[in-house]
Design a protein around this motif. Structure first.
Motif, PDB file in Angstrom:
ATOM      1  N   ASP A  68      64.754  26.296 108.893  1.00 61.95           N
ATOM      2  CA  ASP A  68      65.168  26.637 107.533  1.00 61.95           C
ATOM      3  C   ASP A  68      64.095  26.125 106.564  1.00 61.95           C
ATOM      4  OD1 ASP A  68      66.355  26.907 105.042  1.00 61.95           O
ATOM      5  OD2 ASP A  68      68.335  26.264 105.740  1.00 61.95           O
ATOM      6  N   PRO A  69      63.494  27.018 105.759  1.00 62.10           N
ATOM      7  CA  PRO A  69      62.403  26.594 104.869  1.00 62.10           C
ATOM      8  C   PRO A  69      62.880  25.787 103.661  1.00 62.10           C
ATOM      9  CG  PRO A  69      62.899  28.914 104.514  1.00 62.10           C
ATOM     10  CD  PRO A  69      63.739  28.473 105.689  1.00 62.10           C
ATOM     11  N   ALA A  70      64.179  25.775 103.390  1.00 65.19           N
ATOM     12  CA  ALA A  70      64.698  25.066 102.215  1.00 65.19           C
ATOM     13  C   ALA A  70      64.492  23.563 102.356  1.00 65.19           C
ATOM     14  CB  ALA A  70      66.179  25.386 102.027  1.00 65.19           C
ATOM     15  N   ASP A  71      64.365  22.892 101.220  1.00 71.97           N
ATOM     16  CA  ASP A  71      64.146  21.449 101.222  1.00 71.97           C
ATOM     17  C   ASP A  71      65.446  20.654 101.173  1.00 71.97           C
ATOM     18  OD1 ASP A  71      61.441  21.358 101.531  1.00 71.97           O
ATOM     19  OD2 ASP A  71      60.981  21.066  99.407  1.00 71.97           O
ATOM     20  N   ARG A  72      66.564  21.319 100.993  1.00 73.65           N
ATOM     21  CA  ARG A  72      67.827  20.587 100.831  1.00 73.65           C
ATOM     22  C   ARG A  72      68.131  19.717 102.042  1.00 73.65           C
ATOM     23  NH1 ARG A  72      73.843  23.232  99.649  1.00 73.65           N
ATOM     24  NH2 ARG A  72      74.971  21.232  99.654  1.00 73.65           N
ATOM     25  N   TRP A  73      67.996  20.282 103.255  1.00 73.71           N
ATOM     26  CA  TRP A  73      68.300  19.499 104.454  1.00 73.71           C
ATOM     27  C   TRP A  73      67.269  18.404 104.673  1.00 73.71           C
ATOM     28  CZ3 TRP A  73      64.923  19.034 108.523  1.00 73.71           C
ATOM     29  CH2 TRP A  73      63.914  20.009 108.641  1.00 73.71           C
ATOM     30  N   ARG A  74      66.036  18.657 104.239  1.00 79.08           N
ATOM     31  CA  ARG A  74      64.992  17.642 104.367  1.00 79.08           C
ATOM     32  C   ARG A  74      65.298  16.451 103.462  1.00 79.08           C
ATOM     33  NH1 ARG A  74      62.230  22.578 105.150  1.00 79.08           N
ATOM     34  NH2 ARG A  74      60.733  22.530 106.883  1.00 79.08           N
ATOM     35  N   TYR A  90      60.205  -3.241 109.101  1.00 81.91           N
ATOM     36  CA  TYR A  90      58.935  -2.507 109.110  1.00 81.91           C
ATOM     37  C   TYR A  90      59.030  -1.166 108.386  1.00 81.91           C
ATOM     38  CZ  TYR A  90      57.619  -6.037 112.515  1.00 81.91           C
ATOM     39  OH  TYR A  90      57.351  -7.235 113.135  1.00 81.91           O
ATOM     40  N   ALA A  91      60.004  -1.048 107.512  1.00 84.16           N
ATOM     41  CA  ALA A  91      60.183   0.211 106.787  1.00 84.16           C
ATOM     42  C   ALA A  91      58.950   0.540 105.948  1.00 84.16           C
ATOM     43  CB  ALA A  91      61.426   0.134 105.904  1.00 84.16           C
ATOM     44  N   HIS A  92      58.353  -0.492 105.338  1.00 79.65           N
ATOM     45  CA  HIS A  92      57.250  -0.263 104.405  1.00 79.65           C
ATOM     46  C   HIS A  92      56.066   0.440 105.051  1.00 79.65           C
ATOM     47  CE1 HIS A  92      56.319  -4.006 106.515  1.00 79.65           C
ATOM     48  NE2 HIS A  92      55.059  -3.788 106.241  1.00 79.65           N
ATOM     49  N   GLU A  93      55.867   0.237 106.365  1.00 80.02           N
ATOM     50  CA  GLU A  93      54.690   0.826 107.020  1.00 80.02           C
ATOM     51  C   GLU A  93      54.986   2.189 107.639  1.00 80.02           C
ATOM     52  OE1 GLU A  93      54.600  -0.873 111.580  1.00 80.02           O
ATOM     53  OE2 GLU A  93      53.690  -2.159 110.051  1.00 80.02           O
ATOM     54  N   ASN A  94      56.218   2.678 107.464  1.00 78.68           N
ATOM     55  CA  ASN A  94      56.605   3.922 108.132  1.00 78.68           C
ATOM     56  C   ASN A  94      57.215   4.989 107.224  1.00 78.68           C
ATOM     57  OD1 ASN A  94      56.038   3.323 111.072  1.00 78.68           O
ATOM     58  ND2 ASN A  94      57.355   1.584 110.567  1.00 78.68           N
ATOM     59  N   TRP A  95      57.489   4.669 105.964  1.00 78.31           N
ATOM     60  CA  TRP A  95      58.116   5.668 105.086  1.00 78.31           C
ATOM     61  C   TRP A  95      57.231   6.891 104.909  1.00 78.31           C
ATOM     62  CZ3 TRP A  95      62.848   5.491 105.193  1.00 78.31           C
ATOM     63  CH2 TRP A  95      63.626   4.369 104.897  1.00 78.31           C
ATOM     64  N   GLU A  96      55.966   6.656 104.655  1.00 73.58           N
ATOM     65  CA  GLU A  96      55.073   7.790 104.397  1.00 73.58           C
ATOM     66  C   GLU A  96      54.964   8.685 105.627  1.00 73.58           C
ATOM     67  OE1 GLU A  96      51.632  10.258 104.234  1.00 73.58           O
ATOM     68  OE2 GLU A  96      51.804   8.536 105.564  1.00 73.58           O
ATOM     69  N   LEU A  97      54.920   8.088 106.816  1.00 75.31           N
ATOM     70  CA  LEU A  97      54.865   8.852 108.064  1.00 75.31           C
ATOM     71  C   LEU A  97      56.106   9.726 108.213  1.00 75.31           C
ATOM     72  CD1 LEU A  97      53.750   9.416 110.984  1.00 75.31           C
ATOM     73  CD2 LEU A  97      55.130   7.444 111.703  1.00 75.31           C
ATOM     74  N   LEU A  98      57.285   9.139 108.036  1.00 77.03           N
ATOM     75  CA  LEU A  98      58.523   9.902 108.204  1.00 77.03           C
ATOM     76  C   LEU A  98      58.657  10.994 107.152  1.00 77.03           C
ATOM     77  CD1 LEU A  98      61.218   7.252 109.171  1.00 77.03           C
ATOM     78  CD2 LEU A  98      60.353   9.134 110.553  1.00 77.03           C
ATOM     79  N   GLU A  99      58.283  10.686 105.930  1.00 77.53           N
ATOM     80  CA  GLU A  99      58.354  11.690 104.876  1.00 77.53           C
ATOM     81  C   GLU A  99      57.439  12.870 105.192  1.00 77.53           C
ATOM     82  OE1 GLU A  99      58.424  11.836  99.997  1.00 77.53           O
ATOM     83  OE2 GLU A  99      57.272  10.259 101.003  1.00 77.53           O
ATOM     84  N   ARG A 100      56.255  12.576 105.679  1.00 73.61           N
ATOM     85  CA  ARG A 100      55.300  13.637 106.031  1.00 73.61           C
ATOM     86  C   ARG A 100      55.859  14.520 107.142  1.00 73.61           C
ATOM     87  NH1 ARG A 100      51.343  10.464 106.710  1.00 73.61           N
ATOM     88  NH2 ARG A 100      51.115  10.386 108.981  1.00 73.61           N
ATOM     89  N   ILE A 101      56.494  13.903 108.139  1.00 71.86           N
ATOM     90  CA  ILE A 101      57.046  14.670 109.252  1.00 71.86           C
ATOM     91  C   ILE A 101      58.245  15.502 108.807  1.00 71.86           C
ATOM     92  CG2 ILE A 101      58.268  14.464 111.454  1.00 71.86           C
ATOM     93  CD1 ILE A 101      56.516  11.989 112.030  1.00 71.86           C
ATOM     94  N   ILE A 102      59.171  14.881 108.099  1.00 72.07           N
ATOM     95  CA  ILE A 102      60.400  15.568 107.703  1.00 72.07           C
ATOM     96  C   ILE A 102      60.108  16.740 106.774  1.00 72.07           C
ATOM     97  CG2 ILE A 102      62.547  15.319 106.376  1.00 72.07           C
ATOM     98  CD1 ILE A 102      62.665  12.421 107.480  1.00 72.07           C
TER      99      ILE A 102
END
Length: 243
Positions: A68-74, A90-102
């Motif tokens: 689904d291309p919509a951003d709502r579920w993301r 260790y959240a601080h070192e992984n937020w950007e990674l997860l955001e990029r993937i999601i």
């Protein structure tokens, strides 16, 4: 292997153990498989996260399942991660990674999941080459699908992919030992070792009782360096042809 969604550490132990890894999306899509979901730990316990898809059906292959291309579920999924891990060590070192993937925009589940796998492999410093479905000749599948025996189809697909990339060994998780036989691989000059994760040792290294959850959970709770060390907590098991 099928391209799993944010898979658990055993998947990355397998990647780390080989020279070339192929997340392969021309296999049949299975509803409720690890291709379309995984588990993380929230305030109320373990729960599933899922990328939203369109027209998902077991009659299709993974590469034909649209995201689904919509951003709502993301936004909802990223919010779930924030609620679950906002205070993780260790959240601080992984937020950007997860955001990029999601938030990655990919047309299909195969491409979407493979992107996530590649991002985590790079994040962990794993040097294995990651090929995609598009790197494997499409001519393999018509030949495989013409075989009537499901076991022969499964094993022939693997050996022909190995031939296509000049691989001399196929490493599979130990949980798949009943699916593959050295009697099929040995005459084709290919070895068939199996990789067995030591999840007790992994849990000790990561200092978490939930090491079998998504790699995202382990990154948040244990950090990249401990995960890199835990990659080695596994054993390669050789197989021999049947008597």
């Amino acid at each position: 292997m099928q391209p799993y969604f944010l898979p658990y550490i055993g998947y990355f132990q397998l990647i780390n153990a080989v020279d070339v890894f192929v997340p392969y999306g021309r296999c049949n899509f299975m509803v409720q498989s690890w291709v379309s979901r995984n588990r993380i730990l929230g305030p109320n316990g373990v729960f599933y996260i899922r990328p939203a898809t369109k027209g998902a059906s077991p009659s299709k292959i993974i590469a034909d399942i649209m995201v689904d291309p919509a951003d709502r579920w993301r936004r909802k999924m990223f919010s779930s991660f924030k609620q679950a891990y906002s205070t993780a060590p260790y959240a601080h070192e992984n937020w950007e990674l997860l955001e990029r993937i999601i938030y990655h925009q990919a047309p299909d589940l195969d491409t979407y999941n493979t992107y996530g796998i590649r991002q985590i492999v790079a994040h962990l410093g794993i040097e294995t080459e990651i090929l995609g479905t598009q790197d494997i000749p499409a001519t393999i599948e018509p030949h495989v699908c013409a075989l009537t025996d499901p076991s022969q189809r499964r094993q022939t697909r693997v050996t022909e992919i190995c031939d296509a990339i000049n691989a001399h060994a196929y490493v599979n998780p130990a949980s798949g030992q009943h699916l593959y036989s050295a009697d099929h691989f040995t005459p084709r000059n290919k070895s068939l070792p199996f990789l067995k994760p030591d999840m007790q040792a992994v849990a000790q290294r990561l200092e978490t009782p939930h090491a079998d959850l998504s790699i995202a959970h382990c990154l948040m709770m244990s950090g990249r360096e401990k995960l890199r060390e835990a990659l080695a907590s596994c054993t390669l098991i050789p197989t021999q042809p049947n008597a």
